[in-house]
Design a protein around this motif. Structure first.
Motif, PDB file in Angstrom:
ATOM      1  N   ASN A   1       0.818  -1.215   0.000  1.00 45.71           N
ATOM      2  CA  ASN A   1       0.000   0.000   0.000  1.00 45.71           C
ATOM      3  C   ASN A   1       0.854   1.268   0.000  1.00 45.71           C
ATOM      4  OD1 ASN A   1      -2.585  -1.304   0.042  1.00 45.71           O
ATOM      5  ND2 ASN A   1      -2.244  -1.770   2.210  1.00 45.71           N
ATOM      6  N   GLU A   2       1.972   1.183  -0.716  1.00 44.95           N
ATOM      7  CA  GLU A   2       2.872   2.317  -0.849  1.00 44.95           C
ATOM      8  C   GLU A   2       2.866   2.808  -2.296  1.00 44.95           C
ATOM      9  OE1 GLU A   2       6.086   0.680   2.498  1.00 44.95           O
ATOM     10  OE2 GLU A   2       6.648   0.837   0.381  1.00 44.95           O
ATOM     11  N   ALA A   3       3.218   4.050  -2.478  1.00 41.34           N
ATOM     12  CA  ALA A   3       3.338   4.587  -3.836  1.00 41.34           C
ATOM     13  C   ALA A   3       4.672   4.153  -4.430  1.00 41.34           C
ATOM     14  CB  ALA A   3       3.259   6.110  -3.805  1.00 41.34           C
TER      15      ALA A   3
ATOM     16  N   SER B   1      -0.557   6.460  -8.344  1.00 43.23           N
ATOM     17  CA  SER B   1       0.046   7.794  -8.283  1.00 43.23           C
ATOM     18  C   SER B   1       1.450   7.658  -7.701  1.00 43.23           C
ATOM     19  CB  SER B   1      -0.803   8.724  -7.399  1.00 43.23           C
ATOM     20  OG  SER B   1      -2.093   8.891  -7.945  1.00 43.23           O
ATOM     21  N   PRO B   2       2.449   7.544  -8.558  1.00 38.71           N
ATOM     22  CA  PRO B   2       3.813   7.330  -8.062  1.00 38.71           C
ATOM     23  C   PRO B   2       4.385   8.579  -7.407  1.00 38.71           C
ATOM     24  CG  PRO B   2       3.834   7.630 -10.432  1.00 38.71           C
ATOM     25  CD  PRO B   2       2.388   7.592 -10.028  1.00 38.71           C
ATOM     26  N   SER B   3       5.326   8.376  -6.507  1.00 37.18           N
ATOM     27  CA  SER B   3       6.106   9.484  -5.966  1.00 37.18           C
ATOM     28  C   SER B   3       7.348   9.661  -6.837  1.00 37.18           C
ATOM     29  CB  SER B   3       6.510   9.205  -4.514  1.00 37.18           C
ATOM     30  OG  SER B   3       7.340   8.059  -4.440  1.00 37.18           O
ATOM     31  N   VAL B   4       7.963  10.822  -6.725  1.00 39.28           N
ATOM     32  CA  VAL B   4       9.138  11.115  -7.540  1.00 39.28           C
ATOM     33  C   VAL B   4      10.312  11.414  -6.613  1.00 39.28           C
ATOM     34  CG1 VAL B   4      10.168  12.643  -9.266  1.00 39.28           C
ATOM     35  CG2 VAL B   4       7.743  12.006  -9.434  1.00 39.28           C
ATOM     36  N   SER B   5      11.427  10.756  -6.886  1.00 35.47           N
ATOM     37  CA  SER B   5      12.649  10.982  -6.130  1.00 35.47           C
ATOM     38  C   SER B   5      13.734  11.441  -7.093  1.00 35.47           C
ATOM     39  CB  SER B   5      13.065   9.699  -5.407  1.00 35.47           C
ATOM     40  OG  SER B   5      14.199   9.917  -4.597  1.00 35.47           O
ATOM     41  N   SER B   6      14.920  11.693  -6.560  1.00 39.67           N
ATOM     42  CA  SER B   6      16.027  12.150  -7.399  1.00 39.67           C
ATOM     43  C   SER B   6      16.541  11.008  -8.265  1.00 39.67           C
ATOM     44  CB  SER B   6      17.153  12.696  -6.525  1.00 39.67           C
ATOM     45  OG  SER B   6      17.597  11.721  -5.610  1.00 39.67           O
TER      46      SER B   6
ATOM     47  N   ILE C   1       4.411   2.057 -15.599  1.00 41.69           N
ATOM     48  CA  ILE C   1       3.546   2.133 -14.418  1.00 41.69           C
ATOM     49  C   ILE C   1       2.082   2.248 -14.827  1.00 41.69           C
ATOM     50  CG2 ILE C   1       2.944   3.559 -12.418  1.00 41.69           C
ATOM     51  CD1 ILE C   1       5.937   4.166 -12.099  1.00 41.69           C
ATOM     52  N   GLN C   2       1.802   3.012 -15.872  1.00 36.99           N
ATOM     53  CA  GLN C   2       0.433   3.118 -16.363  1.00 36.99           C
ATOM     54  C   GLN C   2      -0.067   1.781 -16.894  1.00 36.99           C
ATOM     55  OE1 GLN C   2      -1.761   5.491 -16.030  1.00 36.99           O
ATOM     56  NE2 GLN C   2      -3.303   4.302 -17.134  1.00 36.99           N
ATOM     57  N   ALA C   3       0.798   1.019 -17.566  1.00 37.95           N
ATOM     58  CA  ALA C   3       0.408  -0.309 -18.061  1.00 37.95           C
ATOM     59  C   ALA C   3       0.095  -1.250 -16.900  1.00 37.95           C
ATOM     60  CB  ALA C   3       1.525  -0.884 -18.932  1.00 37.95           C
ATOM     61  N   ILE C   4       0.859  -1.136 -15.812  1.00 37.76           N
ATOM     62  CA  ILE C   4       0.586  -1.953 -14.622  1.00 37.76           C
ATOM     63  C   ILE C   4      -0.768  -1.561 -14.029  1.00 37.76           C
ATOM     64  CG2 ILE C   4       1.328  -2.460 -12.259  1.00 37.76           C
ATOM     65  CD1 ILE C   4       4.235  -2.077 -13.252  1.00 37.76           C
ATOM     66  N   ALA C   5      -1.048  -0.262 -13.978  1.00 35.86           N
ATOM     67  CA  ALA C   5      -2.337   0.204 -13.460  1.00 35.86           C
ATOM     68  C   ALA C   5      -3.494  -0.362 -14.278  1.00 35.86           C
ATOM     69  CB  ALA C   5      -2.371   1.737 -13.468  1.00 35.86           C
TER      70      ALA C   5
END
Length: 328
Positions: free
Chosen positions: A201-203, A275-280, A263-267
């Motif tokens: 249950n994590e992004a 709704s993914p999070s964005v990191s460096s 990620i959209q294909a997985i959805a």
């Protein structure tokens, strides 16, 4: 023909073993089970739990089986880890290969298929949408890619020394499942990483959305593991029939997909919103890589059959199957 498959209990290895058996060849599997799963190898296939770091044990395997060819998959392969543990990657991926090549030399085995990687190219100087050919300059930007390029150089060196016939398969991003029980169960590649996050249950995290690509996320050429397995069998046939020499061969689809698109294909496959999070950015990640597969078509008579939707749908189904099998 009897082929030794190193790393045959791994995600890719399990598929390759299955297709090698289907081709009518005999198989011996060598795997240290550091990441492999024993149940991926059919019970009737000889299995040797041996580390390639153990030179004597590797030589002993060659002494006990009539090996006529080697398909070398076993390796450490996490890009990020390779940047913080470079000594470990050089020892495992290059030191282990040296022991394997020496054992082949001692037992006069000359057919060799080497699992290389598109990581050998690094950040190629090509325009957006241009496909990578095998003639592109190899300048890896991470330790993993450097160990794979060194593996190509080493095996090529044995062409002159021992008359090896080598096919080095530079494959791009592997995903999907040909059989559900052989699915990727470790969160080391994008699709299982995303599925692992969703189970918690994590992004899922996107590492960098500021790359010079249409949506800002990295673009990769995703190839179905079943297609890849068949490419290995085609490479076996190629080296068995060819004179001594070395060929590097791209294995991909020729179509790039971004991290956001995957990620959209997985959805879509799961019927949910993500709704993914964005990191460096991660160190050692080039912006875009996609394969020119002309050489694979010409030398191996091989080309991919599955697209991104096929890849993701099969991966999600296998993930759910294996998750339920574990829970039950």
């Amino acid at each position: 023909m009897t082929w030794l498959i190193t790393g045959g209990a791994g995600y890719i290895g399990g598929h390759v073993v299955a297709e090698t058996l289907n081709s009518g060849r005999e198989v011996v599997v060598l795997d240290d089970l550091s990441t492999g799963i024993r149940s991926r190898v059919p019970e009737l296939v000889p299995f040797e739990q041996v580390s390639l770091q153990d030179r004597n044990a590797v030589c002993d395997v060659f002494s006990r089986y009539p090996i006529t060819g080697v398909l070398h998959l076993a390796a450490k392969k996490q890009v990020g880890e390779s940047m913080i543990r470079p000594d470990h990657y050089w020892q495992e991926n290059v030191g282990g290969l040296i022991n394997l090549l020496e054992a082949m030399s001692m037992h006069h085995v000359t057919n060799f298929v080497f699992s290389s990687s598109a990581a050998v190219y690094g950040e190629p100087n090509i325009s957006h949408g241009e496909l990578l050919r095998e003639t592109a300059t190899c300048n890896p930007i991470n330790t993993y890619g450097a160990t794979k390029l060194m593996g190509e150089w080493l095996s090529n060196g044995y062409v002159a020394i021992d008359g090896l016939t080598v096919a080095a398969l530079r494959y791009f991003n592997v995903a999907g499942a040909g059989q559900q029980h052989l699915g990727d169960t470790f969160a080391l590649n994008l699709v299982p990483i995303v599925l692992t996050a969703l189970d918690k249950n994590e992004a899922p995290t996107i590492f960098g959305n500021d790359y010079p690509t249409p949506d800002g996320t990295c673009i990769r050429d995703y190839v179905h593991v079943q297609d890849l397995a068949l490419a290995h069998v085609a490479a076996m046939t190629f080296v068995e029939k060819s004179d001594p020499g070395f060929e590097s061969i791209n294995v991909g689809t020729g179509i790039g997909s971004s991290v956001s698109q995957v990620i959209q294909a997985i959805a879509q496959a799961k019927g949910i919103d993500i709704s993914p999070s964005v990191s460096s950015r991660r160190a050692g990640d080039p912006p875009a890589l996609a394969a020119d597969v002309t050489k694979a078509k010409e030398l191996l008579a091989w080309q991919s059959r599955y697209d991104l939707t096929d890849i993701v749908t099969s991966a999600v189904a296998a993930w759910e199957h294996n998750k339920n099998s574990i829970s039950n």
